[in-house]
Scaffold this active site. Structure first.
Site, PDB file in Angstrom:
ATOM      1  N   THR A 102     100.148   9.655  31.774  1.00 25.08           N
ATOM      2  CA  THR A 102      99.193   9.482  30.678  1.00 25.08           C
ATOM      3  C   THR A 102      97.876   9.002  31.262  1.00 25.08           C
ATOM      4  OG1 THR A 102     100.961   8.938  29.119  1.00 25.08           O
ATOM      5  CG2 THR A 102      98.731   8.308  28.492  1.00 25.08           C
ATOM      6  N   LYS A 177      99.134  13.284  23.417  1.00 23.69           N
ATOM      7  CA  LYS A 177      99.950  12.154  23.883  1.00 23.69           C
ATOM      8  C   LYS A 177      99.323  10.830  23.477  1.00 23.69           C
ATOM      9  CE  LYS A 177     102.813   9.466  25.953  1.00 23.69           C
ATOM     10  NZ  LYS A 177     102.963   9.307  27.393  1.00 23.69           N
TER      11      LYS A 177
END
Length: 310
Positions: A102, A177
């Site tokens: 991420t 995300k």
């Protein structure tokens, strides 16, 4: 790498999520898998598989066709991809790099541009769900890649994910995300607050969760973080701590600023997790935010505007 050949897979980063993902790839992939991590103990999870241990990132670059990354954040991804000893530094480079980490959206797109200049294509494919889902190969994967690249990497992503979604061009995986994570963190704060309220008003937390789970207030957070962590008040170390939540929420606020959105709910969640990290729960599982709420040490008590406590 051609359609007729089986690619050599490289995997860098064997942490909480990366280790199980690499193991699944090593078990399921018919070709070679070569892994690297700076922590020698991390390789123990790969015992009994055909995965081979690399001594350096450069060795991965020399041997692998497609390299997957599972790293703490954008700076580490940039260093591993573009640094002086990185994947694109030597004469032999992988054809494809897929980042499962991420990061910020801007970082993903910048890395993609710089790798393209060196003849390497890049996709962001951050993963969601739990470590247990990673162990089962049942992650949700949000991919940012053009159609041609996605067609090449989707079969490999299926080794680790039961749900794989192409979200758009490079960077769009990170957009989805980050939104996913923000919703989880916001929902966790809201559920924690209502669990404390319910208990103080005479409803046992287990009864509350059972009843709400049968109604429209049900959620993934209730069934997982609520039942498994906040109900027993168990917040282990080496899970996803409030510091990681703060990192992701910072990324979301950066994206919001870049797109002209005033993300007030994200800002409130950020203040709650900052209070959690500084209030004795650093390094512990992030649903520990319920402890901060229960003792009245949330953002208002930490100097933010709000009613005075008498």
């Amino acid at each position: 790498m051609t359609a007729e050949t089986v690619p050599v897979i490289g995997f860098i980063g064997l942490g909480v999520m990366g280790g199980p993902m690499c193991r699944n790839m090593a078990v399921k992939h018919p070709g070679e898998v070569i892994a690297f991590d700076m922590n020698a103990d991390a390789y123990a999870l790969l015992e009994g598989t055909g995965a081979r241990r690399a001594a350096t990132v450069a060795e991965v670059a020399q041997r692998a066709d497609v390299v997957f990354l599972s790293l703490p954040g954008g700076p580490q991804v940039e260093q591993v991809c573009l640094g002086p000893d990185g994947l694109a530094a030597g004469p032999r480079r992988p054809a494809v790099i897929v980042d499962l980490s991420t990061t910020t959206v801007a970082s993903a797109r910048a890395v993609a541009r710089q790798l393209a200049e060196r003849g390497v294509v890049f996709a962001d494919a951050p993963v969601a769900r739990t470590r247990e889902a990673a162990q089962r190969g049942e992650l949700s994967i949000m991919a940012g890649a053009d159609q041609a690249l996605y067609a090449r990497i989707e079969p490999l992503l299926r080794y680790i994910g039961s749900d794989v979604t192409r979200c758009g061009e490079v960077g769009c995986g990170q957009v989805v995300k980050l939104i996913n994570n923000a919703l989880v963190f916001e929902n966790t704060v809201a559920l924690a607050e209502m669990m404390v309220l319910g208990e103080r008003a005479g409803v046992q937390p287990a009864v509350l969760l059972d009843a709400v789970s049968k109604g429209s207030g049900d959620s993934f957070v209730l069934r997982n973080h609520g039942r498994k962590a906040m109900l027993p008040r168990e917040f282990p170390e080496k899970s996803f701590p409030p510091e990681y939540a703060l990192k992701d929420l910072g990324y979301v606020l950066e994206l919001a600023s870049q797109t002209g959105l005033a993300a007030h709910v994200v800002e409130l969640a950020q203040r709650y997790y900052a209070a959690t990290a500084s209030g004795g729960w650093a390094g512990r599982y992030f649903p520990s935010v319920i402890e901060i709420i229960d003792r009245g040490d949330g953002p208002a008590a930490s100097g933010q505007q709000g009613p005075a406590h008498g």
